[in-house]
Write a protein that holds these residues in place. Sequence first.
Motif, short mmCIF file in Angstrom:
data_model
loop_
_atom_site.label_atom_id
_atom_site.label_comp_id
_atom_site.label_asym_id
_atom_site.label_seq_id
_atom_site.Cartn_x
_atom_site.Cartn_y
_atom_site.Cartn_z
N HIS A 213 1.89 -12.28 -21.18
CA HIS A 213 0.49 -12.65 -21.00
C HIS A 213 -0.36 -11.41 -20.64
O HIS A 213 -1.42 -11.18 -21.22
N GLN B 19 -0.68 -9.26 -23.66
CA GLN B 19 -1.68 -9.78 -24.61
C GLN B 19 -3.09 -9.35 -24.19
O GLN B 19 -3.88 -8.91 -25.03
N HIS B 20 -3.42 -9.48 -22.90
CA HIS B 20 -4.77 -9.05 -22.44
C HIS B 20 -5.00 -7.58 -22.78
O HIS B 20 -6.05 -7.20 -23.28
N CYS C 244 -9.25 -16.26 -17.09
CA CYS C 244 -7.89 -16.65 -17.47
C CYS C 244 -7.20 -17.41 -16.35
O CYS C 244 -7.37 -17.09 -15.18
N HIS D 255 -0.02 -13.18 -14.11
CA HIS D 255 -0.08 -11.78 -14.56
C HIS D 255 0.70 -10.87 -13.63
O HIS D 255 0.86 -11.18 -12.43
ZN LIG Z 1 -5.10 -14.94 -20.35
#
Ligand SMILES: [Zn+2]
Length: 388
Positions: A96, A99-100, A193, A197
Amino acid sequence: MTQKLYYDFPQITAWDTEIERMFEENGKCYLTLKKTAFYPEGGGQPADKGNIGEAAVLDVQERTNEIIHEVDQFPASKIVSCSIDANRRLDHTQHHSAQHLLSAVLLELYEIPTLSFHLGKEIVTIDVDAPSISDEQIAVIEKQVNDYIYDNLPIHTYYPDPDQLSSIPLRKMPQVEEDIRIVEMEGIDYSACCGTHVARTGQIGLLKIIKTEKNKKMTRIHFTAGVRSLKEFQLAHNEMTEIARHFSTSKEMSLEKIFKLEDELKNVQKELKELKAFRASRTANDLKESMNGNAVCHYFTDFDFEEMSMAASELLASDITQVLLGCKNGLKVLFAANGESEINCGITLKEHISKFNGKGGGTPQRAQGSFTQESDLLDFLTEMKKIL
Ligand SMILES: [Zn+2]
């Protein structure tokens, strides 16, 4: 309201708590907890799995601010020890955050926005708003993402008030208006979001872009990060080492060796074909001497179907009008005729072959069949010989 440990203490993977509510719906068991570290599916990130007491957690969803755990059974006690599958969570968290970072770099370098994110067990992808991305661009993007990983930048999460929110340079407008949670990669990316993370970009470990493909008018980018990238590298390394060992060469020289062997194989196949043609031609000449009227019938114990076909063509090009051939190698028969013969090979072969447990058919001038027993093939040839 359930305390969301996955936000307050994201490193917690085991804890004790109390069950608040247990209920059944459509034959499935659900429960809620006072405190949970089970992340509910959302924001492209799948739900956590693990255990609540003796029950296995099958799915976790958020419904009107309640975290609902689907379990395979109701625990006997209200006070329960819980644990989440820490490897699965780490995999989701690393991907995740990765991806950011990847989406931020795509925007920073080439102004390419990300439209969607898929985090699966086998593949992880983003769809981006670009008809294509060149290999050179991919190399630049991958390098920049990994440079940010090495910079080990802090990642902050917070809930700004509306005034603060308007001054935050969000990468994408949020779909909700209240309780907006911001995930900030310091100086690089600000996203609304709800996912989990890592605390610093360094914990993403590594991001590798696997491939890109066209998806309608978008480009789909496949990538891996963290532990999954390491596992893939280990697998690829082991396979390459095995290939190099098999060909008695180094990893660097393996591909060259494979190309060389492929060339050699092509030459050998070419030579073999020429030799087969030569042998078929000689055999055809010998067979003409054993002809019965204008037809030749023969059973080959050493030819395969390809050679048998070559011999048939050779025979039919001379004054032979019909050939009925069989080969032991593959248990096949070939019945062929040239323009001077009145027999319909396809119909005649089909008419007789089923009586001998064979299968086949073809055109008026060329038919073929196959058998599973040699004795059936030989009986078929004997029968067919009578009508030639
Ligand atoms: Zn996210």
